[in-house]
Design a protein around this motif. Sequence first.
Motif, PDB file in Angstrom:
ATOM      1  N   LEU A   8       0.866  -1.177   0.000  1.00 28.34           N
ATOM      2  CA  LEU A   8       0.000   0.000   0.000  1.00 28.34           C
ATOM      3  C   LEU A   8       0.904   1.228   0.000  1.00 28.34           C
ATOM      4  CD1 LEU A   8      -2.825  -0.673   2.613  1.00 28.34           C
ATOM      5  CD2 LEU A   8      -3.091  -0.395   0.158  1.00 28.34           C
ATOM      6  N   ALA A   9       0.936   1.954  -1.097  1.00 26.52           N
ATOM      7  CA  ALA A   9       1.816   3.115  -1.201  1.00 26.52           C
ATOM      8  C   ALA A   9       0.987   4.386  -1.296  1.00 26.52           C
ATOM      9  CB  ALA A   9       2.712   2.981  -2.433  1.00 26.52           C
ATOM     10  N   SER A  10       1.346   5.352  -0.476  1.00 24.11           N
ATOM     11  CA  SER A  10       0.639   6.626  -0.504  1.00 24.11           C
ATOM     12  C   SER A  10       1.045   7.415  -1.744  1.00 24.11           C
ATOM     13  CB  SER A  10       0.984   7.412   0.756  1.00 24.11           C
ATOM     14  OG  SER A  10       2.359   7.734   0.732  1.00 24.11           O
ATOM     15  N   ASN A  68      -4.924   6.980   4.748  1.00 25.23           N
ATOM     16  CA  ASN A  68      -5.863   6.563   5.795  1.00 25.23           C
ATOM     17  C   ASN A  68      -7.082   5.871   5.197  1.00 25.23           C
ATOM     18  OD1 ASN A  68      -4.477   7.483   8.124  1.00 25.23           O
ATOM     19  ND2 ASN A  68      -5.116   9.591   7.703  1.00 25.23           N
ATOM     20  N   THR A  69      -7.584   6.412   4.090  1.00 21.52           N
ATOM     21  CA  THR A  69      -8.735   5.799   3.425  1.00 21.52           C
ATOM     22  C   THR A  69      -8.402   4.392   2.958  1.00 21.52           C
ATOM     23  OG1 THR A  69      -9.583   7.946   2.694  1.00 21.52           O
ATOM     24  CG2 THR A  69     -10.333   5.997   1.486  1.00 21.52           C
ATOM     25  N   ASN A  73     -10.151   0.907   4.362  1.00 22.41           N
ATOM     26  CA  ASN A  73     -10.961   0.111   3.438  1.00 22.41           C
ATOM     27  C   ASN A  73     -10.344  -1.224   3.065  1.00 22.41           C
ATOM     28  OD1 ASN A  73     -13.433   1.803   2.378  1.00 22.41           O
ATOM     29  ND2 ASN A  73     -11.719   3.238   2.561  1.00 22.41           N
ATOM     30  N   VAL A  74      -9.029  -1.340   3.194  1.00 26.86           N
ATOM     31  CA  VAL A  74      -8.362  -2.579   2.801  1.00 26.86           C
ATOM     32  C   VAL A  74      -8.233  -3.562   3.956  1.00 26.86           C
ATOM     33  CG1 VAL A  74      -6.155  -3.556   2.051  1.00 26.86           C
ATOM     34  CG2 VAL A  74      -7.101  -1.565   0.870  1.00 26.86           C
ATOM     35  N   LEU A  75      -7.722  -3.104   5.092  1.00 25.68           N
ATOM     36  CA  LEU A  75      -7.366  -4.013   6.175  1.00 25.68           C
ATOM     37  C   LEU A  75      -8.521  -4.875   6.693  1.00 25.68           C
ATOM     38  CD1 LEU A  75      -4.826  -1.843   8.226  1.00 25.68           C
ATOM     39  CD2 LEU A  75      -4.375  -3.622   6.522  1.00 25.68           C
ATOM     40  N   LEU A  94      -1.716   9.535  11.094  1.00 27.29           N
ATOM     41  CA  LEU A  94      -2.640   8.444  10.825  1.00 27.29           C
ATOM     42  C   LEU A  94      -3.938   8.715  11.587  1.00 27.29           C
ATOM     43  CD1 LEU A  94      -0.414   5.219  11.046  1.00 27.29           C
ATOM     44  CD2 LEU A  94      -1.184   6.440   8.998  1.00 27.29           C
ATOM     45  N   SER A  95      -5.058   8.488  10.948  1.00 25.41           N
ATOM     46  CA  SER A  95      -6.352   8.755  11.580  1.00 25.41           C
ATOM     47  C   SER A  95      -6.662   7.709  12.644  1.00 25.41           C
ATOM     48  CB  SER A  95      -7.458   8.754  10.524  1.00 25.41           C
ATOM     49  OG  SER A  95      -7.646   7.446   9.997  1.00 25.41           O
ATOM     50  N   GLY A  96      -7.568   8.074  13.543  1.00 25.89           N
ATOM     51  CA  GLY A  96      -8.004   7.128  14.558  1.00 25.89           C
ATOM     52  C   GLY A  96      -8.628   5.895  13.937  1.00 25.89           C
TER      53      GLY A  96
END
Length: 312
Positions: A8-10, A68-69, A73-75, A94-96
Amino acid sequence: MSNLTITLASPGAYWFPHFDSMYTFISLLQQPQSTLGPHVRNICVLGPDEVAGLPSFHTLDDDYEKLNTALENVLPHLLGLRSLRFEMVIWSRLSGAAKTAIQACSSVTSVTWHTIYIQRLEELLSFTCGGFPALTHLDINNLHLTEETDSIREGSTTRPPLPQISFPNLCALSLRAAREVALLLSITSPCMPYQPHNITTPVLSADKAVYFRCFGGLIRASGPSIRHLELSFSPHLAERPYYSAISLEKSINLTTLCFGQFDSMACVDAWWYDDILKTVPSGLPRLDLWVYINRHYTDSAQFNLDKLQQGL
């Protein structure tokens, strides 16, 4: 198909500049008929600050929003995930919801934190402890603490105990020794969140001599549990008083011993290999020895293989 590795690359990640394909992957995972998720075993997350290995606290919020999205959505679809690796991430961005998704990966047994910018060591360890009850392999490399206190100094073991942090199943520990993680190497420290006698695979590296005694203490405390040992040192630290602290005499079940060196360091004689090898217990049925010599040491004038031979 039973074992997949996903990166997963930003958007700002240097090696994976095309993030659009990740949305295709997310869409595929979310399809009701998709059977892909349970087959993913390993995932590597590259943060937006990966460019040139330098963090930017001014990275566009949009980059972290997309990362974060993706995590959110993936994990949740990766029910068979075993290995999780994070690189070049500013923890506070990183979001909560993303952190909750990470901690929900309860099947993970191996976690790597590489170049993470976080306030305190306790925060990272507490998060890891709270999310991965089956953890057997922990790798912390190049950790950067953004909130340092006077008690964080080279070799310090004076900080208070880590509250309710324990890794009872940990057997493989990989650490790049630095002041930020020194407490994890001191067997006399009340902060020790694992049992040294459970460690079968220590992978230890350092570029400061102050940590060699910590290595020696951990290796002795692990004793007969050790099966695979990897040691990497900076060649310019070839000082006998420090290396002599490392003894393998209690490692009676050792089967693999690896020596490594950091790149772009001064040339070095290999006498210290000989010193450490002399402490290997006699009577081992088999010992596989690996020596990693980078391209800077291929000349015998730079790397003394005769000294290594004396220890065999």
